[in-house]
Design an enzyme around this catalytic site. Structure first.
Site, PDB file in Angstrom:
ATOM      1  CD1 TRP A 254      -2.920   1.545   0.622  1.00 17.06           C
ATOM      2  CD2 TRP A 254      -1.412   2.493   1.985  1.00 17.06           C
ATOM      3  NE1 TRP A 254      -3.344   2.832   0.897  1.00 17.06           N
ATOM      4  CE2 TRP A 254      -2.439   3.436   1.731  1.00 17.06           C
ATOM      5  CE3 TRP A 254      -0.354   2.864   2.824  1.00 17.06           C
ATOM      6  CZ2 TRP A 254      -2.433   4.720   2.280  1.00 17.06           C
ATOM      7  CZ3 TRP A 254      -0.342   4.145   3.367  1.00 17.06           C
ATOM      8  CH2 TRP A 254      -1.374   5.058   3.093  1.00 17.06           C
ATOM      9  CG  ASP A 273      -4.559  -4.441  -0.600  1.00 19.26           C
ATOM     10  OD1 ASP A 273      -5.506  -5.144  -1.013  1.00 19.26           O
ATOM     11  OD2 ASP A 273      -3.370  -4.766  -0.720  1.00 19.26           O
ATOM     12  CG  ASP A 274      -6.700   3.785   0.019  1.00 19.19           C
ATOM     13  OD1 ASP A 274      -5.829   4.166   0.819  1.00 19.19           O
ATOM     14  OD2 ASP A 274      -7.758   4.408  -0.209  1.00 19.19           O
ATOM     15  CB  VAL A 275      -9.713   1.787   4.042  1.00 16.52           C
ATOM     16  CG1 VAL A 275     -11.109   1.974   4.632  1.00 16.52           C
ATOM     17  CG2 VAL A 275      -9.025   0.594   4.694  1.00 16.52           C
ATOM     18  CD1 TRP A 315      -9.124   7.159  -2.411  1.00 17.62           C
ATOM     19  CD2 TRP A 315      -7.241   8.259  -2.901  1.00 17.62           C
ATOM     20  NE1 TRP A 315      -8.067   6.313  -2.150  1.00 17.62           N
ATOM     21  CE2 TRP A 315      -6.905   6.963  -2.440  1.00 17.62           C
ATOM     22  CE3 TRP A 315      -6.224   9.143  -3.268  1.00 17.62           C
ATOM     23  CZ2 TRP A 315      -5.581   6.538  -2.337  1.00 17.62           C
ATOM     24  CZ3 TRP A 315      -4.908   8.716  -3.173  1.00 17.62           C
ATOM     25  CH2 TRP A 315      -4.590   7.426  -2.715  1.00 17.62           C
TER      26      TRP A 315
END
Length: 319
Positions: A254, A273-275, A315
Site C-alpha cells: 500500500w 488495498d486502500d480503505v 478518493w
C-alpha cells in the site's frame, strides 16, 4: 511488459513559464481547473504545509539550500500566477525556476488528461467522477522523503489523525519561515530525521516505536544515497518499482503504491488495498458492503495506465 510513462519527470519547464522576477506565470493545460484543485486542497483541515486564504495558496518551497514563500493563484484560463511574497528577498533565477518546477510537479501539469477523460466517460465507475471534478489533477508530493513519511504515518490510522501526526513532525523538526506574522513550514529533511534517535522522535508525539524506526531508517537510506527519486525514476515498470520499495522496512504494497502514485507519478500505481478506495467504490455503486479485491480488479480492467488517476478521482468523493 507494461511500461510506465514519466512524461514530465525531469522535464525542463522554461518554455512553460514567463519569469517576471517577483511574479511568474506558469502555463496550465486545457484540462485544468484551479478551482477544483483548490477545493481538493481545502479538504485537508489540519494541513501544516500550505495555507489557503481568499482563493490563494500560500506555501514555503525549498530549492537546494534556499527557501521562499509563494502565493499561487489563478491568473486566467491558460495560466497560474506564482508570486514571491517577500519583495525584499533576493531570489536567484535558479531558485525561481526551481519553485516553478515544484509547482508544475505538485499540480501534475505535465500529464495529458484527455485520454483519461475519454476512457472514464465510458466507465460506469468513473463517468460521474470526471464530470463532477473536471480539471482536478493528482496533487502530488514532489519530495520522495515527504511522500514516504506521509505513507508511513498514514498506515492503519484514520486520515484526520495522520494529519495530526504530520503536523507534530513538521512543527518539531521542520524549518519555519515567517512573513507578516504568519508562519509557513517546510517538511523536515531526511538529513534532520536521520540524525534523531527513536526516543527523540517518540517525544514529538509519534505514536509507535516502529513508525519512528521506519522514518529514521528511510531517512538514512536517502542520506547515504541508497534510495533516491532519481534512482526510482529510472525504473520503467510499476511492479519492479514496487519490489524496490517493499524491500525497505516499514514499506508494504500500500505504501509503495501510494509513493509511486503521488511522488513518482507512475500511471499504473494502484493502492488496491486502500480503505478509501473501497469506500468510494461502495459509495458510487451504492453497495451494501465494500467490494472484494476480485471485484475491484474486474471493475478496473479498463483502466490500464490510468489506475493512479482513477483512484485519485474516486478518493475525491470522500475527501
Amino acid at each position: 511488459m507494461q511500461h510506465e510513462l514519466h512524461a514530465h519527470s525531469n522535464l525542463s519547464i522554461t518554455n512553460q513559464i514567463q519569469d517576471h522576477g517577483q511574479d511568474m506565470l506558469i502555463s496550465v493545460p486545457k484540462e485544468f481547473s484551479f478551482t477544483e484543485n483548490y477545493s481538493h486542497l481545502s479538504t485537508a483541515t489540519n494541513e501544516s504545509l500550505y495555507t489557503l486564504r481568499d482563493g490563494m495558496i500560500y506555501k514555503a518551497i525549498a530549492v537546494d539550500q534556499e527557501a521562499a514563500i509563494v502565493e499561487i493563484s489563478n491568473y486566467d484560463e491558460h495560466h497560474m500566477l506564482i508570486r514571491f511574497v517577500d519583495e525584499h528577498q533576493s531570489i536567484s533565477s535558479a531558485v525561481r525556476i526551481g519553485v516553478a518546477q515544484y509547482v508544475y510537479d505538485w499540480f501534475d501539469l505535465g500529464t495529458d488528461l484527455a485520454p483519461f477523460y475519454k476512457m472514464a466517460a465510458q466507465d460506469p465507475l468513473l463517468e460521474q467522477a470526471v464530470v463532477s471534478f473536471y480539471g482536478l489533477r493528482n496533487m502530488g508530493i514532489p519530495d520522495l522523503y515527504e511522500a514516504i513519511c506521509w505513507g508511513i504515518l498514514g498506515q492503519q490510522i484514520n486520515l484526520g489523525f495522520a494529519y495530526t501526526l504530520k503536523r507534530r513532525l513538521v512543527e518539531h523538526f521542520g524549518q519555519a519561515l515567517t512573513y507578516e506574522g504568519e508562519t509557513y513550514w517546510l517538511f523536515p529533511t531526511a538529513e534532520t530525521i536521520a540524525s534523531l534517535t527513536v526516543d527523540e522522535l517518540s517525544a514529538a508525539g509519534m505514536t509507535t516505536v516502529k513508525k519512528c524506526e521506519y522514518l529514521i531508517d528511510t531517512a538514512k537510506l536517502i542520506v547515504d544515497g541508497t534510495l533516491s527519486k532519481e534512482q526510482l525514476l529510472q525504473v520503467t515498470d510499476v511492479k519492479q518499482a514496487e519490489k524496490l520499495l517493499v524491500k525497505i522496512r516499514g514499506i508494504g504494497p500500500w505504501t509503495a503504491h501510494y509513493v509511486l502514485m503521488r511522488c513518482l507519478r507512475m500511471p499504473s500505481a494502484f493502492p488496491i488495498d486502500d480503505v478509501g478506495l473501497h469506500n468510494s467504490i461502495k459509495h458510487v455503486l451504492k453497495m451494501d458492503a465494500k467490494p472484494t479485491k476480485a471485484h475491484i480488479l474486474e471493475l478496473s480492467a479498463g483502466w490500464t495506465l490510468w489506475e493512479s488517476y482513477a483512484t485519485f478521482y474516486l478518493w475525491r468523493f470522500l475527501y
